[in-house]
Design a protein around this motif. Structure first.
Motif, short mmCIF file in Angstrom:
data_model
loop_
_atom_site.label_atom_id
_atom_site.label_comp_id
_atom_site.label_asym_id
_atom_site.label_seq_id
_atom_site.Cartn_x
_atom_site.Cartn_y
_atom_site.Cartn_z
N ALA A 1 -11.51 -18.58 0.77
CA ALA A 1 -11.62 -18.49 -0.83
C ALA A 1 -12.02 -17.50 -1.21
CB ALA A 1 -13.25 -19.70 -1.41
N HIS A 2 -12.40 -17.09 -0.99
CA HIS A 2 -13.31 -15.54 -2.11
C HIS A 2 -12.19 -14.62 -2.01
CE1 HIS A 2 -15.46 -11.44 -2.63
NE2 HIS A 2 -14.41 -11.09 -2.42
N HIS A 3 -11.11 -14.44 -1.07
CA HIS A 3 -9.37 -13.78 -1.32
C HIS A 3 -8.51 -14.33 -1.30
CE1 HIS A 3 -8.02 -10.02 -1.28
NE2 HIS A 3 -6.76 -10.31 -0.51
N TYR A 4 -8.03 -15.69 -1.47
CA TYR A 4 -7.14 -16.53 -1.25
C TYR A 4 -6.84 -17.54 -2.33
CZ TYR A 4 -6.10 -14.11 3.00
OH TYR A 4 -6.00 -12.88 4.16
N ASP A 5 -8.52 -17.98 -3.27
CA ASP A 5 -8.58 -19.16 -3.98
C ASP A 5 -7.96 -18.20 -5.99
OD1 ASP A 5 -7.94 -20.85 -2.20
OD2 ASP A 5 -9.95 -22.02 -2.68
N LEU A 6 -7.50 -17.34 -5.23
CA LEU A 6 -7.46 -16.87 -7.26
C LEU A 6 -6.31 -17.14 -7.81
CD1 LEU A 6 -8.15 -12.63 -6.13
CD2 LEU A 6 -9.74 -14.20 -6.86
N ASN A 7 -6.01 -16.69 -8.66
CA ASN A 7 -4.98 -17.02 -9.48
C ASN A 7 -3.94 -17.00 -9.23
OD1 ASN A 7 -3.03 -17.12 -11.77
ND2 ASN A 7 -4.42 -16.93 -13.52
N GLY A 8 -3.27 -17.71 -8.23
CA GLY A 8 -1.76 -17.81 -7.80
C GLY A 8 -0.83 -17.02 -8.01
N ARG A 9 -1.17 -17.28 -9.84
CA ARG A 9 0.39 -15.91 -10.19
C ARG A 9 0.00 -14.03 -10.19
NH1 ARG A 9 0.45 -14.11 -15.50
NH2 ARG A 9 2.69 -13.12 -16.51
N LEU A 10 -1.30 -14.17 -9.73
CA LEU A 10 -1.60 -12.94 -9.22
C LEU A 10 -0.92 -11.99 -8.39
CD1 LEU A 10 -3.10 -10.74 -8.60
CD2 LEU A 10 -4.67 -11.05 -7.82
N SER B 1 -6.33 1.05 17.15
CA SER B 1 -5.53 1.19 18.47
C SER B 1 -6.56 1.90 18.59
CB SER B 1 -4.28 2.57 18.21
OG SER B 1 -4.76 3.41 17.57
N ASP B 2 -7.72 2.80 18.58
CA ASP B 2 -8.76 3.19 18.93
C ASP B 2 -10.21 3.24 20.05
OD1 ASP B 2 -9.63 2.68 16.49
OD2 ASP B 2 -10.29 4.74 15.44
N GLY B 3 -10.21 2.08 19.69
CA GLY B 3 -11.34 1.11 20.37
C GLY B 3 -12.18 -0.03 19.66
N PRO B 4 -12.87 -0.59 19.92
CA PRO B 4 -13.77 -1.34 18.79
C PRO B 4 -14.50 -0.75 17.90
CG PRO B 4 -14.08 -2.06 21.04
CD PRO B 4 -13.43 -0.66 21.01
N GLY B 5 -14.79 -1.33 16.78
CA GLY B 5 -14.51 -0.31 15.47
C GLY B 5 -15.52 -1.84 14.89
N SER B 6 -15.89 -1.24 13.44
CA SER B 6 -16.84 -2.14 12.71
C SER B 6 -15.88 -1.96 11.22
CB SER B 6 -17.95 -1.75 12.17
OG SER B 6 -18.34 -0.16 11.26
N THR B 7 -15.86 -2.77 10.58
CA THR B 7 -15.12 -3.15 9.12
C THR B 7 -16.33 -2.59 8.07
OG1 THR B 7 -14.44 -5.15 9.17
CG2 THR B 7 -14.01 -4.64 7.71
N ASN B 8 -14.60 -1.11 7.41
CA ASN B 8 -15.71 -0.96 6.37
C ASN B 8 -15.99 -1.37 5.80
OD1 ASN B 8 -14.21 -0.38 3.05
ND2 ASN B 8 -14.46 1.86 4.18
N PRO B 9 -17.75 -1.10 5.16
CA PRO B 9 -18.08 -1.94 3.89
C PRO B 9 -18.41 -2.40 2.99
CG PRO B 9 -19.22 -0.02 4.59
CD PRO B 9 -17.93 0.23 5.18
N TRP B 10 -17.12 -1.71 2.17
CA TRP B 10 -16.87 -1.61 0.76
C TRP B 10 -15.27 -3.35 1.15
CZ3 TRP B 10 -11.75 -2.06 -1.44
CH2 TRP B 10 -11.76 -2.78 -2.80
N LEU B 11 -14.41 -2.66 1.59
CA LEU B 11 -13.69 -4.15 2.26
C LEU B 11 -14.42 -5.20 2.42
CD1 LEU B 11 -10.31 -4.26 2.08
CD2 LEU B 11 -10.85 -4.11 5.40
N ALA B 12 -15.32 -4.96 3.21
CA ALA B 12 -16.02 -6.42 3.75
C ALA B 12 -16.56 -6.70 3.11
CB ALA B 12 -17.06 -5.93 5.28
N LYS B 13 -17.00 -6.33 1.75
CA LYS B 13 -18.48 -6.35 0.54
C LYS B 13 -17.32 -7.43 -0.54
CE LYS B 13 -21.26 -5.35 -3.28
NZ LYS B 13 -22.36 -4.72 -3.48
N TYR B 14 -16.35 -6.77 -0.58
CA TYR B 14 -14.98 -6.95 -1.62
C TYR B 14 -14.09 -7.99 -1.85
CZ TYR B 14 -18.84 -4.31 -4.93
OH TYR B 14 -19.71 -3.73 -5.61
N ILE B 15 -13.02 -7.61 -0.48
CA ILE B 15 -11.84 -8.34 -0.20
C ILE B 15 -12.03 -9.02 0.90
CG2 ILE B 15 -9.63 -7.47 0.44
CD1 ILE B 15 -10.83 -6.49 -2.29
N PHE B 16 -12.27 -9.00 1.61
CA PHE B 16 -12.24 -9.84 3.30
C PHE B 16 -13.22 -9.87 4.30
CE2 PHE B 16 -7.69 -8.11 3.46
CZ PHE B 16 -7.49 -9.20 3.07
#
Length: 401
Positions: free
Chosen positions: A119-128, A279-294
């Motif tokens: 809901a955080h990312h996909y339940d925005l205004n559909g027109r966007l 492609s470069d092996g296990p890692g972590s999600t960028n913290p800004w992306l995790a907080k604001y986008i996904f």
């Protein structure tokens, strides 16, 4: 100044000009390419010093970090090139270690939390989304055979590519679409290939749009959409497809996901999972992306995915890696977002526009320079569920074009 030393260690290629909060100008590196930034507040300065991966995006959103003499894409491009060339920021090395330690907690996605994350990312205004995606609202990697295709052509090619791998060789096949988005793929599989499709999503906004589209297309008798978690599905189907949803599953749930795919397939069934990977092996999600986008999202290395497939009892019948296709897709999205920025700002606000600009620029660069790619895994319960040679995929694509 700690940040001054950090920039000195980071910038090895090109030139970064920085204006500090006190008005002081400093330059790092030499030659081309060139980019500039204004750190307008001491808060932004502290953030860049101690947690740069989070603070850069937050500062741009708040207009406390401003590109100078360039746009946000050019600024990020310079920083990314230097990071990938071995430049370092001491604080970022420490923060990455912390993120790796806690990533299983961050990616814990039981059904309730998964629904909130969606809901955080996909339940925005559909027109966007209509203002920067293609006409079919395909919010996933397109397929560029030559790189010269329009976004609409490349997304149509992606759907043909997916359908070919699903081996829709007779009408009436039942297809489960896990994470169906706004319904475009499900409608195409029904309209163009005679399938009977059930799409499931955790987004109420997407569900409403998908159902409306099925009614308007006269396909409601062959395509249905439900608000449902993949773990709740119990009925076997001929085909299972999941496009751009696996990134939201979380590493603790991979075995459960592929067990659900196997359980949803009839004995001679075929599945296709399309997702972002690294492609470069296990890692972590960028913290800004995790907080604001996904929130809860993660793009896995194949070394994290294949063990879960092996333990599921499924055959991996085909694996394809799409390298630059998503970079080209997002370049189209960025251009369309920029062209409709005034309309989007009127719907949202300036902070939201900056957030999305930073997201799209960073996402494109992650595919161009930071080892991100898209993988498509074709799966089956039986090794003879698909033909011996994969040329049937190309034949089906050409026949549907």
């Amino acid at each position: 100044m700690l940040l001054d030393r950090a920039f000195g260690r980071l910038i090895r290629h090109g030139t970064l000009a920085v204006r500090y909060p006190d008005g002081q100008m400093r330059s790092y590196g030499s030659g081309e390419p060139r980019a500039g930034m204004h750190i307008a507040t001491r808060r932004a300065l502290r953030g860049l010093t101690f947690n740069p991966a989070l603070a850069l995006g937050e500062g741009y959103m708040a207009d406390e970090i401003r590109p100078e003499g360039c746009g946000i894409f050019a600024l990020l491009d310079l920083l990314v090139h230097n990071l990938m060339a071995g430049g370092t920021h001491p604080a970022e090395r420490l923060m990455e270690w912390v993120r790796l330690l806690r990533r299983r907690i961050d990616q814990l996605n039981p059904a309730g939390r998964a629904r909130r994350n969606v809901a955080h990312h996909y339940d925005l205004n559909g027109r966007l989304y209509a203002l920067f995606l293609d006409r079919d609202r395909q919010y996933s990697c397109a397929y560029f055979a030559t790189g010269r295709e329009s976004l609409e052509e490349a997304q149509a090619a992606k759907k043909r590519h997916v359908a070919a791998k699903l081996l829709l060789d007779r009408p009436g096949l039942e297809v489960l679409d896990i994470g169906c988005g706004w319904g475009g793929l499900a409608l195409s599989l029904a309209r163009d290939h005679g399938a009977r499709v059930t799409g499931i999503t955790l987004s109420e906004e997407q569900l409403a749009v998908a159902r409306q589209r099925a009614d308007e297309a006269g396909l409601a008798d062959r395509v249905t959409f439900e608000l449902m978690d993949y773990r709740a599905w119990t009925r076997p189907m001929d085909r299972v497809v999941s496009i751009g949803m696996f990134e939201h599953v979380g590493i603790d749930h991979y075995r459960r996901f592929f067990a659900a795919v196997r359980g949803a397939l009839r004995e001679d069934g075929v599945a296709l999972v399309h997702a972002i990977g690294r492609s470069d092996g296990p890692g972590s999600t960028n913290p800004w992306l995790a907080k604001y986008i996904f929130p809860g999202g993660y793009s896995p290395a194949l070394s994290e995915v294949l063990p879960a497939i092996e333990k599921s009892g499924l055959w991996l019948t085909d694996l394809e890696v799409l390298r630059m296709h998503y970079a080209e897709t997002i370049a189209h999205w960025r251009a369309r977002f920029a062209g409709n920025r005034d309309a989007i700002a009127a719907m949202t606000d300036e902070r939201f526009c900056r957030m999305f600009e930073f997201y799209l620029a960073g996402a494109e660069l992650s595919f161009r320079h930071m080892g991100h790619m898209v993988w498509q895994a074709q799966l089956a319960r039986r090794q003879d569920a698909v033909p011996l040679a994969r040329d049937y995929i190309h034949r089906a694509e050409h026949a549907a074009a």
